[in-house]
Design a protein around this motif. Structure first.
Motif, PDB file in Angstrom:
ATOM      1  N   LEU A 109     -23.044 -25.613  35.555  1.00 44.30           N
ATOM      2  CA  LEU A 109     -24.287 -26.085  34.933  1.00 44.30           C
ATOM      3  C   LEU A 109     -25.460 -25.377  35.606  1.00 44.30           C
ATOM      4  CD1 LEU A 109     -23.430 -29.881  34.626  1.00 44.30           C
ATOM      5  CD2 LEU A 109     -23.519 -28.200  32.791  1.00 44.30           C
TER       6      LEU A 109
ATOM      7  N   TYR B 297     -28.124 -28.325  22.995  1.00 41.86           N
ATOM      8  CA  TYR B 297     -28.573 -27.547  24.151  1.00 41.86           C
ATOM      9  C   TYR B 297     -29.251 -26.308  23.565  1.00 41.86           C
ATOM     10  CZ  TYR B 297     -28.156 -25.241  28.782  1.00 41.86           C
ATOM     11  OH  TYR B 297     -28.388 -24.616  29.992  1.00 41.86           O
TER      12      TYR B 297
ATOM     13  N   ASP C 247     -34.438 -24.521  29.437  1.00 44.76           N
ATOM     14  CA  ASP C 247     -33.136 -24.700  28.767  1.00 44.76           C
ATOM     15  C   ASP C 247     -32.947 -26.181  28.437  1.00 44.76           C
ATOM     16  OD1 ASP C 247     -32.696 -25.481  31.459  1.00 44.76           O
ATOM     17  OD2 ASP C 247     -30.564 -24.970  31.340  1.00 44.76           O
TER      18      ASP C 247
ATOM     19  N   TYR D 130     -32.349 -42.891  26.732  1.00 46.09           N
ATOM     20  CA  TYR D 130     -33.750 -42.473  26.691  1.00 46.09           C
ATOM     21  C   TYR D 130     -34.602 -43.745  26.623  1.00 46.09           C
ATOM     22  CZ  TYR D 130     -32.132 -37.682  25.744  1.00 46.09           C
ATOM     23  OH  TYR D 130     -31.543 -36.442  25.832  1.00 46.09           O
TER      24      TYR D 130
ATOM     25  N   LYS E 122     -20.049 -32.721  34.720  1.00 49.03           N
ATOM     26  CA  LYS E 122     -18.851 -32.509  33.907  1.00 49.03           C
ATOM     27  C   LYS E 122     -17.924 -33.718  33.987  1.00 49.03           C
ATOM     28  CE  LYS E 122     -19.134 -28.214  32.273  1.00 49.03           C
ATOM     29  NZ  LYS E 122     -19.008 -27.917  30.837  1.00 49.03           N
TER      30      LYS E 122
ATOM     31  N   SER F 267     -35.983 -32.325  25.641  1.00 50.20           N
ATOM     32  CA  SER F 267     -35.770 -32.909  26.971  1.00 50.20           C
ATOM     33  C   SER F 267     -35.697 -31.777  27.989  1.00 50.20           C
ATOM     34  CB  SER F 267     -34.476 -33.728  26.952  1.00 50.20           C
ATOM     35  OG  SER F 267     -34.299 -34.388  28.181  1.00 50.20           O
ATOM     36  N   ILE F 268     -36.822 -31.544  28.662  1.00 55.68           N
ATOM     37  CA  ILE F 268     -37.009 -30.261  29.340  1.00 55.68           C
ATOM     38  C   ILE F 268     -36.477 -30.206  30.774  1.00 55.68           C
ATOM     39  CG2 ILE F 268     -38.985 -29.636  27.931  1.00 55.68           C
ATOM     40  CD1 ILE F 268     -40.805 -30.415  30.307  1.00 55.68           C
ATOM     41  N   ALA F 269     -36.093 -28.972  31.160  1.00 51.17           N
ATOM     42  CA  ALA F 269     -35.834 -28.619  32.556  1.00 51.17           C
ATOM     43  C   ALA F 269     -37.184 -28.332  33.233  1.00 51.17           C
ATOM     44  CB  ALA F 269     -34.900 -27.410  32.615  1.00 51.17           C
TER      45      ALA F 269
ATOM     46  N   TYR G 203     -25.990 -34.222  32.962  1.00 49.06           N
ATOM     47  CA  TYR G 203     -25.922 -33.023  33.796  1.00 49.06           C
ATOM     48  C   TYR G 203     -24.776 -33.099  34.802  1.00 49.06           C
ATOM     49  CZ  TYR G 203     -28.035 -28.948  36.122  1.00 49.06           C
ATOM     50  OH  TYR G 203     -28.292 -27.699  36.644  1.00 49.06           O
TER      51      TYR G 203
ATOM     52  N   GLU H 241     -36.546 -35.461  33.550  1.00 56.99           N
ATOM     53  CA  GLU H 241     -36.239 -34.743  32.308  1.00 56.99           C
ATOM     54  C   GLU H 241     -37.235 -35.257  31.265  1.00 56.99           C
ATOM     55  OE1 GLU H 241     -31.410 -34.538  33.283  1.00 56.99           O
ATOM     56  OE2 GLU H 241     -32.123 -35.809  31.683  1.00 56.99           O
TER      57      GLU H 241
ATOM     58  N   TYR I 170     -39.535 -32.183  40.313  1.00 46.55           N
ATOM     59  CA  TYR I 170     -39.038 -31.592  39.066  1.00 46.55           C
ATOM     60  C   TYR I 170     -39.984 -32.056  37.966  1.00 46.55           C
ATOM     61  CZ  TYR I 170     -35.062 -30.244  35.908  1.00 46.55           C
ATOM     62  OH  TYR I 170     -34.229 -29.676  34.981  1.00 46.55           O
TER      63      TYR I 170
ATOM     64  N   GLU J 262     -26.636 -40.689  28.448  1.00 45.73           N
ATOM     65  CA  GLU J 262     -28.039 -40.695  28.841  1.00 45.73           C
ATOM     66  C   GLU J 262     -28.765 -41.672  27.936  1.00 45.73           C
ATOM     67  OE1 GLU J 262     -29.163 -36.513  30.746  1.00 45.73           O
ATOM     68  OE2 GLU J 262     -28.632 -36.312  28.656  1.00 45.73           O
TER      69      GLU J 262
HETATM   70  N1  THG Z   1     -29.996 -33.939  29.874  1.00 47.47           N
HETATM   71  C1  THG Z   1     -31.213 -34.105  29.277  1.00 47.47           C
HETATM   72  N2  THG Z   1     -32.245 -33.323  29.570  1.00 47.47           N
HETATM   73  C2  THG Z   1     -32.098 -32.341  30.484  1.00 47.47           C
HETATM   74  C3  THG Z   1     -30.869 -32.113  31.127  1.00 47.47           C
HETATM   75  C4  THG Z   1     -29.791 -32.964  30.801  1.00 47.47           C
HETATM   76  N3  THG Z   1     -33.153 -31.545  30.780  1.00 47.47           N
HETATM   77  C5  THG Z   1     -33.093 -30.719  31.940  1.00 47.47           C
HETATM   78  C6  THG Z   1     -31.754 -30.064  32.130  1.00 47.47           C
HETATM   79  N4  THG Z   1     -30.703 -31.086  32.034  1.00 47.47           N
HETATM   80  C7  THG Z   1     -31.520 -28.999  31.096  1.00 47.47           C
HETATM   81  N5  THG Z   1     -30.355 -28.198  31.385  1.00 47.47           N
HETATM   82  C8  THG Z   1     -29.101 -28.486  30.879  1.00 47.47           C
HETATM   83  C9  THG Z   1     -28.027 -27.714  31.286  1.00 47.47           C
HETATM   84  C10 THG Z   1     -26.760 -27.969  30.787  1.00 47.47           C
HETATM   85  C11 THG Z   1     -26.573 -28.989  29.872  1.00 47.47           C
HETATM   86  C12 THG Z   1     -27.616 -29.760  29.471  1.00 47.47           C
HETATM   87  C13 THG Z   1     -28.896 -29.504  29.957  1.00 47.47           C
HETATM   88  C14 THG Z   1     -25.215 -29.256  29.305  1.00 47.47           C
HETATM   89  N6  THG Z   1     -24.399 -28.233  29.081  1.00 47.47           N
HETATM   90  C15 THG Z   1     -23.037 -28.366  28.581  1.00 47.47           C
HETATM   91  C16 THG Z   1     -22.134 -27.519  29.430  1.00 47.47           C
HETATM   92  O1  THG Z   1     -22.571 -26.460  29.883  1.00 47.47           O
HETATM   93  O2  THG Z   1     -20.982 -27.902  29.600  1.00 47.47           O
HETATM   94  C17 THG Z   1     -22.828 -27.836  27.168  1.00 47.47           C
HETATM   95  C18 THG Z   1     -23.617 -28.461  26.158  1.00 47.47           C
HETATM   96  C19 THG Z   1     -23.069 -28.095  24.780  1.00 47.47           C
HETATM   97  O3  THG Z   1     -21.915 -27.663  24.678  1.00 47.47           O
HETATM   98  O4  THG Z   1     -23.803 -28.228  23.788  1.00 47.47           O
HETATM   99  O5  THG Z   1     -24.868 -30.386  29.011  1.00 47.47           O
HETATM  100  O6  THG Z   1     -28.668 -32.873  31.340  1.00 47.47           O
HETATM  101  N7  THG Z   1     -31.375 -35.068  28.384  1.00 47.47           N
END
Ligand code: THG
Length: 366
Positions: A242, A93, A106, A204, A197, A120-122, A195, A61, A30, A202
């Motif tokens: 997610l 997000y 995302d 950093y 529920k 903080s990238i995917a 990442y 990430e 990743y 996190e």
């Molecule tokens: N944390 C951090 N960086 C990341 C991720 C992370 N980078 C890669 C990847 N994950 C990016 N993708 C996501 C996807 C979902 C969420 C965060 C990153 C997430 N979503 C919440 C949800 O869907 O319930 C809603 C967030 C909101 O309501 O604002 O948390 O996990 N540092």
């Protein structure tokens, strides 16, 4: 399956020593970096994540840092989310799109100061897109990848573990907010995010040399909480809806198709690249969208998009699927055409082991 040969290009992380000592059984790649995928089994890891607390090496990430007078302007070029109200101390997000409105990433954005952000990238090389924009627009901003490695604490006991290491004040952090907390005489950026529920934080970690001391302190402090090394869990993240960039969505999809329209305010996101394209598609709404899907029967791992049909007609695809111990069904994430996305619609999913009956769900399972 044959092994993947390690090399300098397949980057280790500041926590790899801890991950290996904990008996990691599988990795994925990743952002050109190792990401653990299993410690005991996906099912056992899942049960433990939902019952206790895990420490996750999510150094993959990676952060894209934007620093300088034009950092805010460049940030708004990246996303249809309106960033004008974002304050230091907040995480957003943030769907990131190209000139056609196609998803490039995302990430979670972290605002450190008016002129300094982390993205903080995917899993895509967003750094190159951001550097390209900064160069082409002659922006007064430095864009690079700092030595910052996120470490996640996830699970119902994450608050208790975090409080032991960072103090009780960490319990007061709100969702997607961060603060600085003392560890070992220096400050660490801790956010309530992650990442899964199941709740958690996190951290950093700035400076690779601070990685293993923090890892060891967390493992020590959480012994009686049954803390374990863990990782993002396939089953749990599908239940929670997610999305996984590169699996569930690609550059071929708009944020609206991904169900991320709620994170877009394209009308007021002035300067966003792809804004005109997104305004056009947002007007009528998408014609296909991500949906939760329940699939019957035994499933193989989903290693490619599985076609979804209604009779002879192709109506979408499934991109993530797993058997859920808690719900006693196969949970899945798919992209369906609007004619077939209504809850209750019966479909056929063509897995690599043959066709399976499936039904569109109203909501994700949480
Ligand atoms: N944390 C951090 N960086 C990341 C991720 C992370 N980078 C890669 C990847 N994950 C990016 N993708 C996501 C996807 C979902 C969420 C965060 C990153 C997430 N979503 C919440 C949800 O869907 O319930 C809603 C967030 C909101 O309501 O604002 O948390 O996990 N540092």
């Amino acid at each position: 399956m044959p092994m993947i040969s390690p090399s300098r290009r397949l980057r280790r992380t500041p926590f790899s020593a801890g991950v290996e000592a904990a008996g990691v059984k599988g990795y994925t790649v990743y952002n050109h970096m190792l990401l653990p995928t299993v410690f005991h089994s996906i099912e056992e890891d899942y049960r433990h994540l939902k019952a206790a607390v895990q420490v996750w090496d999510v150094a993959c990430e990676r952060q894209v840092e934007l620093r300088g007078p034009d950092a805010g302007r460049l940030m708004q070029m990246l996303t249809p989310r309106d960033l004008r109200g974002m304050l230091p101390g907040q995480c957003y997000y943030m769907p990131t799109v190209d000139e056609t409105g196609g998803m490039l990433n995302d990430p979670v954005a972290v605002k450190l100061a008016e002129d300094r952000y982390w993205v903080s990238i995917a899993d895509s090389d967003l750094l190159f897109w951001v550097k390209g924009l900064a160069y082409a627009w002659h922006l007064d901003v430095i864009v690079d990848e700092p030595d910052v490695s996120p470490l996640a604490l996830q699970g119902p006991k994450a608050d208790d573990l975090a409080a032991r290491v960072f103090g009780d004040a960490v319990r007061d952090l709100r969702f997607f907010r961060y603060g600085f907390f003392d560890f070992d005489g220096s400050q660490m950026l801790v956010a309530r995010s992650g990442y899964s529920k199941q709740g958690g934080f996190e951290i950093y970690v700035e400076g690779a040399e601070r990685g293993m001391p923090l890892w060891n302190a967390l493992m020590e402090a959480g012994r009686d909480l049954d803390v374990r090394a863990g990782c993002p869990n396939l089953i749990e993240r599908i239940e929670g809806g997610l999305l996984s960039y590169g699996n569930d969505m690609t550059r071929d999809n708009t944020p609206h198709e991904c169900g991320l329209g709620r994170f877009c305010s394209t009308q007021t996101a002035i300067g966003c690249v792809g804004r005109d394209a997104l305004l056009r598609v947002a007007k009528d709404g998408p014609t296909r969208q991500i949906r939760p899907i329940c699939i019957d029967g035994d499933l193989p791992p989903c290693l490619e998009a599985w076609p979804v049909t209604d009779g002879a007609k192709r109506v979408g695809q499934v991109t993530s699927a797993a058997s859920s111990p808690d719900f006693g069904i196969n949970v899945a994430i798919g992209m369906l055409r609007m004619t077939h996305w209504e809850a209750g619609t019966a479909l056929t999913v063509h897995t690599s082991d043959g066709p399976r009956n499936a039904v569109v769900q109203e909501e994700f399972w949480l």
